[in-house]
Design an enzyme around this catalytic site. Sequence first.
Site, PDB file in Angstrom:
ATOM      1  N   GLU A  93       1.575  -0.644  -5.033  1.00 23.11           N
ATOM      2  CA  GLU A  93       0.609   0.412  -5.324  1.00 23.11           C
ATOM      3  C   GLU A  93       1.428   1.696  -5.340  1.00 23.11           C
ATOM      4  OE1 GLU A  93      -3.250   2.881  -3.731  1.00 23.11           O
ATOM      5  OE2 GLU A  93      -1.570   2.470  -2.445  1.00 23.11           O
ATOM      6  N   ASP A 106       0.830  -1.201   0.000  1.00 24.65           N
ATOM      7  CA  ASP A 106       0.000   0.000   0.000  1.00 24.65           C
ATOM      8  C   ASP A 106       0.870   1.258   0.000  1.00 24.65           C
ATOM      9  OD1 ASP A 106      -2.816   1.030   0.447  1.00 24.65           O
ATOM     10  OD2 ASP A 106      -1.868   1.916   2.208  1.00 24.65           O
TER      11      ASP A 106
END
Length: 546
Positions: free
Chosen positions: A271, A212
């Site tokens: 990401e 993330d």
Amino acid sequence: MSKHPADSAAPAADWWRGAVIYQVYPRSFADSNGDGMGDLAGVRARLPHLQDLGVDAVWLSPFYASPQADAGYDVADYRAIDPVFGTLQDAEAVIRDAHALGLRIIVDLVPNHSSDQHDWFRRALAEGPGSPLRGRYHFRPGKGEHGELPPNDWESVFGGPAWTRVPDGEWYLHLFAPEQPDFNWDHPAVHDEFRSILRFWLDLGVDGFRVDVAHGLVKAAGLPDIGRRDQVKLLGNDTMPFFDQDGVHEIYRGWRQILTEYAGERILVAEAWTPTVERTALYVRPDELHQAFNFQYLGTYWDAAELRAVIDSSLAAMRPVGAPATWVLSNHDVTRHATRFANPPGLGTQLRTPGDRALGLRRARAATLLMLALPGSAYLYQGEELGLPDVTDLPDEVRQDPSFHRAHGQDGFRDGCRVPIPWTKDGPSYGFGTGGSWLPQPEGWGELSVQAQTGVPGSTLELYREALRVRRAQPGLGAGDALQWLDAPEGVLAFRREGFVCTANTTGAAVRIPVPGRALLASGDMEEADGDHVVLPADTTVWWAV
Ligand code: GLC
């Protein structure tokens, strides 16, 4: 049950290069205990659906202990499961069953920030200024005569200042919600902790991590001002002192080392929101992460010229580093592609208007077939195999996206793609669970359910199943790093892969083209070829064997 691919006779090497990876958003997938919130036991019970669908791996959004200020992307304990989702035994059971079904499991890792309820942060707060624990986050005195101004001018991605003042007068940095304080990655304890967390989950048998905010960990030295407001408009386009700093790469080289100690080709997926595909490619150099999401592709409208440009630039950017390109149309942070393409271009990825639903679905199905014909790995988001639209009319009071409640953020309407998915035609929450659903499901949701679409020729679910079956049977469809463009009328994309041609008509009018081969699969109704020509209907993709 078939064996885990890593254990089977088939070589596991490079399994991820052409893998189709399905994102499960646990709170909205399947609820086993009727509390209205999806959970791991629900995921486990529905794994056979994913095996039937024909995906290779499952990426699970966070299920860790969390106050859920940002739907679990605010982690209070990286080694514990939130009671709402179950127990560590449930997580182990998901991994075990998935492997038995031939599915790999990728878990979410959230290293940019923790929850403000993480033990480190709570202790740092309690111990006050000067506490060594404050060094693991970004605590600073404020500016102004009484320290009443934030330490710099950074704005949160979710809107408002990126700093919050605590009662003793210091400020801490949070690029997202105030409940998500950013770690200080200059601190060795943070490095040690995440290496240990990686090992914890690798030891439990996960096949990889989706990282993330992989572009956010390192901040420019001295935390310099940006000098302008409305920074959210710069995100993804400009170089920011808190995103895509070169220092992040050192971290990933260290993590890659850890993964290589484990058998079975475990992977790391970034990401990483960067200004260009070339900057994204830096994250997937051979000694760093394995894949990075292709947000440039996700942000591209249903338009032949734009699609061709982004496909070419993505393949070209990845080629020198040897990483597979990846493709994605939907995830838990953006309006579903069936709704984006139902609306006019240029509206971004946070939409509140349903648009022309039939048109959106037709284009979405065509866009999916196009994506699944491209070389590289493809990501699917739960519910897109049902052709789900975004729920654009959720009442404000049920919305939970933290960004919705802060002005001028990047996100805000993400609840629309997070509505629990329908499994059955009727019943409480359409088979999502035996109780309610944490976000209200719209009327008619059951008509889109797995049950309603299973075995129905031409349904979106059967289209996905067939597409994934063909992709598996057609060796090399996801492999390689190149495709050969063919001449095609304006608004039509046509390309050749080995033994295979894909034609996609992105226009609103039918187009006559020479028959490329034997039709394998079409996203819409197709007429028989007349002689050596065939009509490609509007907004339709067709796969051909050649
Ligand atoms: C990522 C997640 C998003 C989350 C944010 C902060 O972008 O995908 O859902 O809100 O990080 O963790």
